[in-house]
Design a protein around this motif. Structure first.
Motif: not given
Length: 412
Positions: A179-189, A204-208, A246-251
């Motif tokens: 669901p997180a990748f499907l709704n765009g919250s997370l996006e493969m870059v 892994i995340s872009t930050d890591t 990439r995480i497309n929102f601010n946590q």
């Protein structure tokens, strides 16, 4: 004189009437075309929404005591052997469902969290803050002096936790339908997501990736550790980085309150092999049997979300699934879910309906106006029509001339 010539002479001589009729037709046709264009655009947008916004069927076993589902016995090793009391949905039967026309993907949720020490530099949270406090805060310093053994273990455990990635495994083995990748919250870059059949792969995340200078093809080694003593145990497990998201929102989080494993930048996704390794290592370390259920339990599917190509296919696919006679569907909930599509498409469908009504109303209005105009003009042309009839022109030909005049102006 022919009908075409008479129609042309009338149009050119009666210029005011011709221009008036032209303007009526032009303005009305412009509104009609605009309405049709907007309706068509809304319809096309709604069709695109069908492709972009997922509609799904959720299959889940009803909430029951496990003794209502399984006959459970133990073997010589003490492991539980399960035998289903009714025909259940299994992975083998699921393959038939996934092959149905219109089913484009599926998700079975995640397994985790598998918090493993990697010695990577992560986004700091509460553990990193506590490590600083242990070396600078007077109360912490006093506690460490008075309790050297416990304090040492606590410091080591906190240090391990501050450098531990939180791994989640996709039960389906497919990351793009999460669901997180499907709704765009997370996006493969970069790279790709976890795919079915992967072994020892991770994203892994872009930050890591930035903090540790990691790229596609690099490897990450990890081990379990005791949360009390901080000691590492078990074998080393290594995964290959195949994608970066990439995480497309601010946590929102606080370094004073949020642990590293609860920060989204410090999570990673992997295939089920790592999850199996983690369970086995944990049981070995704690001296318990690996796994609690074998037999039919290992093949059963307790919950799955099937994604379909178009929302109107949901009832058809649901009926096809319920027609399977080798599953006791009375023990399952099979629910349609097109809420996201209806929410996004509702304004577009409303626009389409409104402009459909507008186009129909405008068309009827145009016919009414033309009828009124033609009726008024025919009354003023009685003398002309009488002459034509008196010289032998048929009534049908006169009508054809009037219609032809309108068509010539409409064509212009």
């Amino acid at each position: 004189m022919g009908i075409w010539k008479r129609a042309w002479i009338y149009i050119t001589r009666k210029k005011c009437r011709s221009i008036l009729l032209f303007l009526v037709l032009f303005v009305t046709a412009s509104f009609l075309l605009a309405g049709i264009a907007v309706r068509s655009a809304a319809n096309q947008a709604a069709e695109e929404v069908k492709k972009e916004v997922a509609s799904s069927l959720t299959i889940s076993i009803k909430i029951m005591d496990r003794n209502d589902i399984w006959d459970i016995t133990k073997n010589e090793e003490g492991r539980e052997i399960s035998t289903a009391k009714f025909p259940m949905l299994t992975h083998k039967k699921l393959d038939w469902i996934l092959a149905l026309d219109g089913v484009v993907g599926y998700d079975m949720g995640r397994r985790g969290n598998n918090d493993c020490y990697t010695d990577l530099d992560l986004k700091p949270g509460k553990n990193a803050k506590e490590l600083v406090d242990m070396e600078t805060d007077p109360e912490w310093l006093e506690y460490m002096r008075n309790n050297p053994e416990e304090g040492g273990q606590l410091k080591k455990s906190t240090q391990r936790s501050s450098r531990s990635l939180n791994f989640y495994s996709f039960r389906s083995g497919i990351g793009k339908w999460d669901p997180a990748f499907l709704n765009g919250s997370l996006e493969m870059v970069e790279g790709r997501n976890i795919e079915r059949g992967d072994k020892r792969k991770t994203v892994i995340s872009t930050d890591t990736a930035i903090r540790n200078h990691l790229s596609i093809g690099d490897r990450i080694s990890m081990r379990h550790f005791d949360y009390i003593t901080g000691e590492l145990y078990g074998s080393t497990f290594e995964v290959e980085v195949v994608g970066i998201f990439r995480i497309n929102f601010n946590q929102p989080y606080s370094e004073d309150m949020t642990y590293e494993q609860d920060i989204l930048d410090n999570i990673a996704f992997t295939d089920m092999e790592m999850d199996e390794w983690g369970i086995e290592e944990w049981h070995k370390h704690h001296g318990t049997l690996y796994g609690s259920m074998v037999g039919e339990a290992a093949e059963s599917v307790s919950g799955i979300r099937l994604y379909v190509e178009k929302p109107e296919q949901l009832p058809v696919i649901r009926e096809q699934i319920l027609a399977m006679d080798d599953v006791a569907w009375d023990y399952y909930d099979v629910l349609e879910d097109d809420y996201d599509y209806r929410t996004v498409a509702r304004p577009l469908l409303l626009i389409e309906k409104l402009f459909t009504v507008s186009v129909v109303a405008l068309s009827l209005g145009l016919l009414a106006v033309l009828s009124l105009i033609m009726t008024m003009w025919m009354k003023s042309r009685r003398h002309e029509i009488g002459i034509l009839l008196s010289i032998g022109v048929k009534k049908r030909t006169v009508w054809m001339q009037l219609v032809l005049e309108c068509c010539m102006i409409a064509t212009a």
